[in-house]
Design a protein around this motif. Sequence first.
Motif, PDB file in Angstrom:
ATOM      1  N   GLU A  79       0.788  -1.224   0.000  1.00  0.00           N
ATOM      2  CA  GLU A  79       0.000   0.000   0.000  1.00  0.00           C
ATOM      3  C   GLU A  79       0.824   1.280   0.000  1.00  0.00           C
ATOM      4  OE1 GLU A  79      -3.597  -0.349   2.207  1.00  0.00           O
ATOM      5  OE2 GLU A  79      -3.778  -2.218   1.090  1.00  0.00           O
TER       6      GLU A  79
ATOM      7  N   GLN B 253      -0.528   3.519  -2.798  1.00  0.00           N
ATOM      8  CA  GLN B 253      -1.978   3.443  -2.897  1.00  0.00           C
ATOM      9  C   GLN B 253      -2.557   4.450  -3.897  1.00  0.00           C
ATOM     10  OE1 GLN B 253      -3.402   0.914  -1.274  1.00  0.00           O
ATOM     11  NE2 GLN B 253      -5.291   1.393  -2.372  1.00  0.00           N
ATOM     12  N   ASP B 254      -3.286   3.932  -4.891  1.00  0.00           N
ATOM     13  CA  ASP B 254      -3.992   4.735  -5.902  1.00  0.00           C
ATOM     14  C   ASP B 254      -3.077   5.566  -6.791  1.00  0.00           C
ATOM     15  OD1 ASP B 254      -6.399   3.669  -5.085  1.00  0.00           O
ATOM     16  OD2 ASP B 254      -6.616   5.180  -3.516  1.00  0.00           O
TER      17      ASP B 254
ATOM     18  N   VAL C 188      -0.629   5.960 -10.173  1.00  0.00           N
ATOM     19  CA  VAL C 188      -0.759   5.450 -11.539  1.00  0.00           C
ATOM     20  C   VAL C 188       0.625   5.336 -12.157  1.00  0.00           C
ATOM     21  CG1 VAL C 188      -1.706   5.925 -13.819  1.00  0.00           C
ATOM     22  CG2 VAL C 188      -3.028   6.525 -11.761  1.00  0.00           C
TER      23      VAL C 188
ATOM     24  N   GLY D  42      -0.247  -1.046  -4.494  1.00  0.00           N
ATOM     25  CA  GLY D  42      -1.459  -0.221  -4.571  1.00  0.00           C
ATOM     26  C   GLY D  42      -1.631   0.591  -5.839  1.00  0.00           C
TER      27      GLY D  42
ATOM     28  N   ASP E 253      -2.274   1.430  -9.977  1.00  0.00           N
ATOM     29  CA  ASP E 253      -2.870   0.966 -11.237  1.00  0.00           C
ATOM     30  C   ASP E 253      -1.815   1.157 -12.326  1.00  0.00           C
ATOM     31  OD1 ASP E 253      -5.384   0.385 -10.088  1.00  0.00           O
ATOM     32  OD2 ASP E 253      -5.893   2.518 -10.146  1.00  0.00           O
TER      33      ASP E 253
ATOM     34  N   ARG F  82      -6.182  -4.405  -8.472  1.00  0.00           N
ATOM     35  CA  ARG F  82      -5.800  -3.154  -9.155  1.00  0.00           C
ATOM     36  C   ARG F  82      -6.188  -3.232 -10.620  1.00  0.00           C
ATOM     37  NH1 ARG F  82      -5.659   0.179  -5.205  1.00  0.00           N
ATOM     38  NH2 ARG F  82      -5.733   1.523  -7.036  1.00  0.00           N
ATOM     39  N   LYS F  83      -6.202  -2.067 -11.253  1.00  0.00           N
ATOM     40  CA  LYS F  83      -6.563  -2.009 -12.673  1.00  0.00           C
ATOM     41  C   LYS F  83      -5.302  -1.982 -13.527  1.00  0.00           C
ATOM     42  CE  LYS F  83     -10.727   0.702 -11.817  1.00  0.00           C
ATOM     43  NZ  LYS F  83     -10.557   1.794 -10.881  1.00  0.00           N
TER      44      LYS F  83
ATOM     45  N   PHE G 159      -7.166   6.767 -15.849  1.00  0.00           N
ATOM     46  CA  PHE G 159      -6.910   6.957 -14.415  1.00  0.00           C
ATOM     47  C   PHE G 159      -6.773   8.427 -13.992  1.00  0.00           C
ATOM     48  CE2 PHE G 159      -4.589   2.898 -15.601  1.00  0.00           C
ATOM     49  CZ  PHE G 159      -5.605   2.044 -15.170  1.00  0.00           C
TER      50      PHE G 159
END
Length: 250
Positions: A3, A6-7, A9, A31, A33, A57-58, A83
């Motif tokens: 993490e 986290q979030d 890109v 964490g 994408d 995750r993407k 994203f």
Amino acid sequence: MSEMLQDMVAIVTGGSRGIGREICLTLAEAGADIVINFIDDEDEAKDLVREINELGRKAVLVEGSVAEAATAQTLVETAIENFGRVDILVNNAGITRDNLMLRLKEEDWDAVLNTNLKGIYLCSKAVLKTMMKQHFGRIINIASVVGLTGNAGQANYAAAKAGVIGLTKSLAREVASRQVLVNAVAPGYIETKMTENLPQAIKDDLMQRIPLNRLGKPKDVANVVAFLASPAASYITGQTIVVDGGMVMQ
Ligand code: NDP
């Protein structure tokens, strides 16, 4: 590591196999994408997307050579469309076309310089506007110990990788004031498709020169990339971190 990203890109070039694949998985575990670039093997790349999705995750794919400006542009547009931002660029795509200088064909010189060095110029330039506007970005370039030491039979590869280290330092100076950090990782011998066909005698010789007494794994490199992308590395820029089991000490 979990993490820490986290979030965020990330764009990873040459992400479909080898070191790039492990970088994609490690950043996703932390964490992020991922926009994954590959050039040939779509099936492998699709498998990787599935694995990243299983981690929660993407991931999206972009096919194309990093040596083409259009690919670099598409990578950034894809990240923004899917994203909304780009936090991390890992310039990992790389090839070898080894030969002694007297036998080294001009097309093999060009292919290696175009993928391994020009590709980094194109992809870095393409992400810079976004990262500078964000006042945040991490660019991590995969160099090689060969760029530090040279290697008979690899003048093209060594020139490209030494170029990557010079590019890393120059760009780091240009964009530090916008909190865009630029570093390189220089792996030693890592077990991937790139190195699987080396003659056993060369592998044995390498082993003798590695104080940690084992060949490297893609994860050894990916962990350092994830660290450099993380908040824990926010006071590090312009550096080349050697990941080679102690083979090259300076
Ligand atoms: P691999 O040959 O296993 O993988 C290379 C990756 O780069 C593949 O995903 C391939 O895509 C992609 N690729 C190749 N050319 C292009 C291109 N023009 N545009 C976009 N993608 C491309 O190599 P490694 O994982 O071993 O190497 C990764 C990086 O690490 C390289 O930069 C290499 O120089 C460096 N390195 C490796 C070392 C090692 O011992 N393995 C040591 C030091 C540095 P596809 O699968 O679609 O063909």
